[in-house]
Structures are given as C-alpha cells and as structure tokens.
Design an enzyme around this catalytic site. Structure first.
Site, PDB file in Angstrom:
ATOM      1  N   GLY A   1       0.833  -1.234   0.017  1.00  0.00           N
ATOM      2  CA  GLY A   1      -0.196  -0.019   0.055  1.00  0.00           C
ATOM      3  C   GLY A   1       0.947   1.267  -0.069  1.00  0.00           C
ATOM      4  O   GLY A   1       0.107   2.292  -0.266  1.00  0.00           O
TER       5      GLY A   1
ATOM      6  N   GLU B   1       3.829  -6.508   2.006  1.00  0.00           N
ATOM      7  CA  GLU B   1       3.472  -7.104   0.747  1.00  0.00           C
ATOM      8  C   GLU B   1       3.333  -5.984  -0.369  1.00  0.00           C
ATOM      9  O   GLU B   1       2.430  -5.657  -0.917  1.00  0.00           O
ATOM     10  CB  GLU B   1       2.095  -7.882   0.947  1.00  0.00           C
ATOM     11  CG  GLU B   1       1.943  -8.556   1.837  1.00  0.00           C
ATOM     12  CD  GLU B   1       0.262  -9.118   2.065  1.00  0.00           C
ATOM     13  OE1 GLU B   1      -0.590  -8.527   1.520  1.00  0.00           O
ATOM     14  OE2 GLU B   1       0.284  -9.929   3.003  1.00  0.00           O
TER      15      GLU B   1
ATOM     16  N   GLY C   1       3.436  -3.836  -3.487  1.00  0.00           N
ATOM     17  CA  GLY C   1       3.697  -4.061  -5.000  1.00  0.00           C
ATOM     18  C   GLY C   1       4.017  -2.869  -5.738  1.00  0.00           C
ATOM     19  O   GLY C   1       5.071  -2.884  -6.394  1.00  0.00           O
TER      20      GLY C   1
ATOM     21  N   TYR D   1      -9.560   4.826 -12.355  1.00  0.00           N
ATOM     22  CA  TYR D   1      -9.284   5.451 -11.227  1.00  0.00           C
ATOM     23  C   TYR D   1      -9.150   7.003 -11.160  1.00  0.00           C
ATOM     24  O   TYR D   1      -8.540   7.677 -10.285  1.00  0.00           O
ATOM     25  CB  TYR D   1      -8.195   4.995 -10.336  1.00  0.00           C
ATOM     26  CG  TYR D   1      -7.842   3.543 -10.240  1.00  0.00           C
ATOM     27  CD1 TYR D   1      -8.641   2.662  -9.666  1.00  0.00           C
ATOM     28  CD2 TYR D   1      -6.679   3.017 -10.587  1.00  0.00           C
ATOM     29  CE1 TYR D   1      -8.355   1.499  -9.448  1.00  0.00           C
ATOM     30  CE2 TYR D   1      -6.360   1.590 -10.499  1.00  0.00           C
ATOM     31  CZ  TYR D   1      -7.261   0.883  -9.838  1.00  0.00           C
ATOM     32  OH  TYR D   1      -7.154  -0.629  -9.769  1.00  0.00           O
TER      33      TYR D   1
ATOM     34  N   CYS E   1     -13.312   2.489 -28.892  1.00  0.00           N
ATOM     35  CA  CYS E   1     -14.362   3.245 -28.852  1.00  0.00           C
ATOM     36  C   CYS E   1     -15.222   3.353 -27.602  1.00  0.00           C
ATOM     37  O   CYS E   1     -16.072   2.725 -27.196  1.00  0.00           O
ATOM     38  CB  CYS E   1     -15.339   2.277 -29.837  1.00  0.00           C
ATOM     39  SG  CYS E   1     -14.535   2.174 -31.355  1.00  0.00           S
TER      40      CYS E   1
ATOM     41  N   TYR F   1       0.061  -2.262 -12.211  1.00  0.00           N
ATOM     42  CA  TYR F   1      -1.231  -2.071 -12.591  1.00  0.00           C
ATOM     43  C   TYR F   1      -1.292  -1.543 -13.695  1.00  0.00           C
ATOM     44  O   TYR F   1      -2.256  -0.801 -14.256  1.00  0.00           O
ATOM     45  CB  TYR F   1      -1.825  -1.377 -11.376  1.00  0.00           C
ATOM     46  CG  TYR F   1      -1.768  -1.874  -9.991  1.00  0.00           C
ATOM     47  CD1 TYR F   1      -2.240  -3.064  -9.811  1.00  0.00           C
ATOM     48  CD2 TYR F   1      -0.839  -1.276  -8.987  1.00  0.00           C
ATOM     49  CE1 TYR F   1      -2.152  -3.731  -8.416  1.00  0.00           C
ATOM     50  CE2 TYR F   1      -0.924  -1.965  -7.850  1.00  0.00           C
ATOM     51  CZ  TYR F   1      -1.442  -3.054  -7.386  1.00  0.00           C
ATOM     52  OH  TYR F   1      -1.221  -3.449  -6.168  1.00  0.00           O
TER      53      TYR F   1
HETATM   54  C1  LIG Z   1      -3.559  -8.284  -0.024  1.00  0.00           C
HETATM   55  C2  LIG Z   1      -2.688  -7.060  -0.589  1.00  0.00           C
HETATM   56  N1  LIG Z   1      -1.465  -7.330  -0.669  1.00  0.00           N
HETATM   57  C3  LIG Z   1      -0.784  -6.408  -0.921  1.00  0.00           C
HETATM   58  C4  LIG Z   1      -1.054  -5.406  -2.233  1.00  0.00           C
HETATM   59  C5  LIG Z   1      -0.362  -4.577  -2.946  1.00  0.00           C
HETATM   60  O1  LIG Z   1      -0.829  -3.419  -2.784  1.00  0.00           O
HETATM   61  P1  LIG Z   1       0.401  -2.086  -3.261  1.00  0.00           P
HETATM   62  O2  LIG Z   1       0.527  -2.545  -4.744  1.00  0.00           O
HETATM   63  O3  LIG Z   1      -0.418  -1.011  -3.070  1.00  0.00           O
HETATM   64  O4  LIG Z   1       1.426  -2.154  -2.666  1.00  0.00           O
HETATM   65  C6  LIG Z   1      -2.560  -5.647  -2.574  1.00  0.00           C
HETATM   66  C7  LIG Z   1      -3.023  -4.631  -3.586  1.00  0.00           C
HETATM   67  O5  LIG Z   1      -4.257  -4.625  -4.013  1.00  0.00           O
HETATM   68  C8  LIG Z   1      -3.306  -6.468  -1.871  1.00  0.00           C
HETATM   69  O6  LIG Z   1      -4.798  -6.464  -2.184  1.00  0.00           O
END
Ligand SMILES: Cc1ncc(COP(=O)(O)O)c(C=O)c1O
Length: 419
Positions: A239, A273, A275, A316, A343, A371
């Site tokens: 996040g 976690e 991403g 978004y 389109c 993403y």
């Molecule tokens: C359970 C979980 N962990 C980690 C992430 C990764 O989030 P971010 O890409 O914002 O770090 C997400 C993103 O939706 C998620 O749903």
C-alpha cells in the site's frame, strides 16, 4: 534516483535510448528497468535490516516472470492471490516457502496446489475459508500455516476503489470478532497459526493509517497472547504510495523505523506485501501519436496506446506524467488530451497536458510499471503490448506483442460453419 532520464535530448531507461527501443520493438510497449526494480526492492530490504521478516512482492502489481525473476534473485518473498500467480513465481525460480497466499476467494483446487507446493502461509479472509482450508489440508495430510487477514476499520485516505480496510469493504475479518476466529482456528485440525495480517489500501501517501492499523493489530496480538495463542509474524500488507504527480509518500526507512518502534520488545517478525512501490516507477509505456485532431473545444492527440493497454486513468482517474522520447522545443506547445483508438469516451491516458506534438512523435507514460500491463485486455481485439526489460545498455523482449492468432487461440467456430 530514477533510472529514466534525458541524455543527448533522448529519454533513456538506464543505458538504453528509448527512441531506439521504440523503433526496434514498435509501440505501444512497456519498458522496465531492472536497476529501478532492484533499487525499490532493496530500499525495503535495507529498511527491514536485521529485523526478522520478509518483503513479499505483491505479484498482482506486475507479474511478468522476468520481473519476478529479478526479485527472486534478490531474495524477495512473494504475495499472491491465485494459483496462476504461484505458478508464475515457481516459473520465475522462486520458492513456494517464500510465498504468502492472499485473496478473498481461494478455491479448493488452489488450496490443494498451494499446500502440495509447500506454501509459506495462507492469509485467510473468512471463517468459511478457514473451515474449508482445514478440511482440504486434512485430506492432503498436510498442515496449513495461516494468518487471519483482519479488517482494522481504518480509513486509508486513498481512492475509494483502492481502499480496503474499512468495515464496508469485502476484505478481511472484522477485528472485533478476530479473537473468536483465532480460537476457532486453534481448535481446527491441520491448521497452524503463524501470523496476523491486514492490508488497508493502495497508494497511501501518509503513515498515519498504517500506524493506526498497526496499533489495532498489536492490541489484538497482545489479547491473543493472553488466550495462549502466540503470533510469530505481523503482516502489514502493501500500500505504500509512489509519486505520480506531486505526492510525497513516506520513505521505506521512515515507515519501517516507525513500525519497529511500535513493536517495542515484542518478538514479532515483520512481513510486508508491497507491489506498486516496487514496480510502478520501474516501468514506462511507450506510445506514438497517430493523428492530431484539434477541435474548437479540445485538442485531441490520438495515440496508439489505449485503455486496454493501461486502464488506470479510465478506472481511477489516475494521473501519470507524459514525456516526449525526443526532447523538443516547447515553443509550439498546446494543451492536448491524449486519447486512444478504443471506442469509449473513457479511453484516455492523459488529459489537458501542455505538450509540443507532431504526428509520429513518440511519448512515454511514466510510472507505468504497476497495475499497467497486468490489467490490460484484448478489448477491441487489440493485441496486448510487448514488454521489454532493460539492464544497463542491454534490452530483452520479456513478452511478445500479441498477434491476432494469439488473441483467437482457444476460440472455436460452431460445427457446420461455412468458414
Ligand atoms: C492483499 C494485498 N496485498 C498487497 C497488495 C499490494 O498493494 P500495493 O501495490 O499498493 O503495494 C494488494 C493490492 O491490492 C493486496 O490486495
């Protein structure tokens, strides 16, 4: 430090000039920087330092197996949400022991596969899932390591579509009933409680929501300890935000320093976690201007990348910076909407940008590494873009542009047709 910069009037990714890559591979294409991926992952690993724990890259953000390979080689763990993502990690040379399995809708088949591979931990999101996991693990004669993903009911102060830690969201188990569910888990066969997990949202630009969630998780952990349930790791999810425009997200060093401080003398490993904060700034989407269409109301630049290549702006209202691959004189600049060939009125990648444009100009949509490609589709029967990884002055095709044949592979005409 960014690995995308101008040199000699041309935008570069590490040692590779992007105009030459656009010539070589065609557009639209995604270009990733290995050094930027490495830098972003290592900023977490270094901030964790000697503290026990794991940085589990959230595969959903960018799941190309070469991206996963780069991270696996650095010792990253992975956070997955499907069997397919686990298969990708394995194909990239990662090990299942380093993987945690998140997601609200794991199927029996996915549980069996993950258990057989020796998955590190399941982040369980409901009592129904917990019961099925216990049953499946018993049938497999294996033990399932688990955390419960709790919903701490904190406002992540981000876009509503990427806010996940509020009571009204579908994710996790209400923190108020979590102690009961842990007691239930402790009594279930073939379930081994390891951790507590939460994930409150994405693109967070302040630490307060994380710290609020952490306070609540620590209260839960202390409460569980009194009930004889010992938690070994605390998983704060992903996040952390990135700078797309003028956001000033906190550094990984500040984030982890605050987390460690709050843990005090509790003996808890830290799992994260991330991403977006690992892969977003490591990628750009290259595109070419097909037509300029100035109108009385609006100037449209029709480009060859579209919402099927990158849906973030349409979904978004995401803002990403646009840079020309070849620096040009701002003298002839105007305000343009960059729209794709799909389109849909929602098919735009950027609006109201001051740019000096001519037909055939090539542009980079910056910070497209998370993403981006993963959310792309074949809408309008458009083949998905090629993906390229740059490493110093070398470049590698890591996913081919999709052809018509790949798009329709797996489709079948009805019997007796005339074709
Ligand atoms: C359970 C979980 N962990 C980690 C992430 C990764 O989030 P971010 O890409 O914002 O770090 C997400 C993103 O939706 C998620 O749903």
């Amino acid at each position: 430090m960014s690995h995308f910069y101008y040199h000699g009037g041309e935008l570069h990714a590490e040692g590779c000039a992007l105009p030459a890559l656009a010539d070589h591979y065609g557009t639209p294409c995604y270009v990733y920087s290995r050094a930027e991926l490495r830098q972003n992952y290592l900023s977490y690993a270094n901030a964790l330092g000697e503290h026990p724990g794991k940085i589990c890259y959230a595969v959903k953000a960018n799941s190309n197996i070469a991206v996963l390979q780069v991270l696996a080689e650095l010792g990253a763990g992975f956070d997955i949400v499907s069997k397919g993502e686990l298969q990708r990690v394995l194909a990239a040379g990662g090990s299942a022991q380093q993987v945690i399995f998140s997601g609200v809708g794991k199927t029996r088949d996915e549980m069996v596969f993950a258990l057989q591979q020796g998955i590190g931990c399941f982040n369980v999101e409901s009592t129904a899932e917990l019961e099925l996991l216990s049953q499946v693990a018993s049938e497999c004669n294996l033990s399932a390591n688990i955390s419960l993903r709790v919903n701490p009911d904190v406002d992540a102060q981000t876009h509503p579509y990427i806010s996940t830690g509020l009571k009204e969201n579908k994710f996790g188990i209400d923190i108020a009933i979590a102690p009961e569910v842990y007691q239930q888990a402790a009594a279930l066969p073939n379930i081994n409680i390891l951790g507590v997990d939460c994930h409150i949202g994405s693109q967070l630009t302040q630490l307060e929501p994380f710290m609020d969630a952490l306070d609540r998780l620590l209260m839960l952990i202390d409460n569980l300890q009194q009930k004889g349930i010992v938690i070994q790791h605390l998983d704060l999810g992903g996040g952390l935000g990135v700078c797309y425009q003028n956001e000033t997200p906190p550094s990984t060093a500040d984030y982890l320093a605050q987390v460690k401080q709050k843990l005090g003398n509790r003996s808890l490993a830290i799992y994260l976690e991330p991403g977006r904060s690992i892969s977003a700034t490591a990628g750009v989407l290259l595109t070419e201007v097909l037509y300029l269409k100035p109108t009385v109301h609006r100037n449209f630049a029709i480009i060859d990348a579209a919402m099927n290549d990158n849906i973030r702006p349409a979904l978004y209202q995401a803002w990403q910076n646009v840079l020309p691959l070849q620096e040009n004189s701002p003298a002839a600049s105007a305000v343009w909407d960059l729209v794709g060939p799909v389109c849909e009125t929602g098919d735009f990648l950027a609006k109201q940008r001051e740019l000096s444009l001519e037909n055939g100009d090539r542009l980079a949509l910056m910070s497209s590494g998370a993403y981006g490609f993963v959310m792309s589709s074949n809408y309008n029967t458009r083949g998905r873009a090629a993906e390229i990884m740059v490493d110093g002055d070398q470049h590698f095709l890591i996913r081919e542009r999709e052809s018509f044949e790949t798009i329709v592979a797996g489709e079948h005409l009805l019997p007796g047709g005339k074709a």
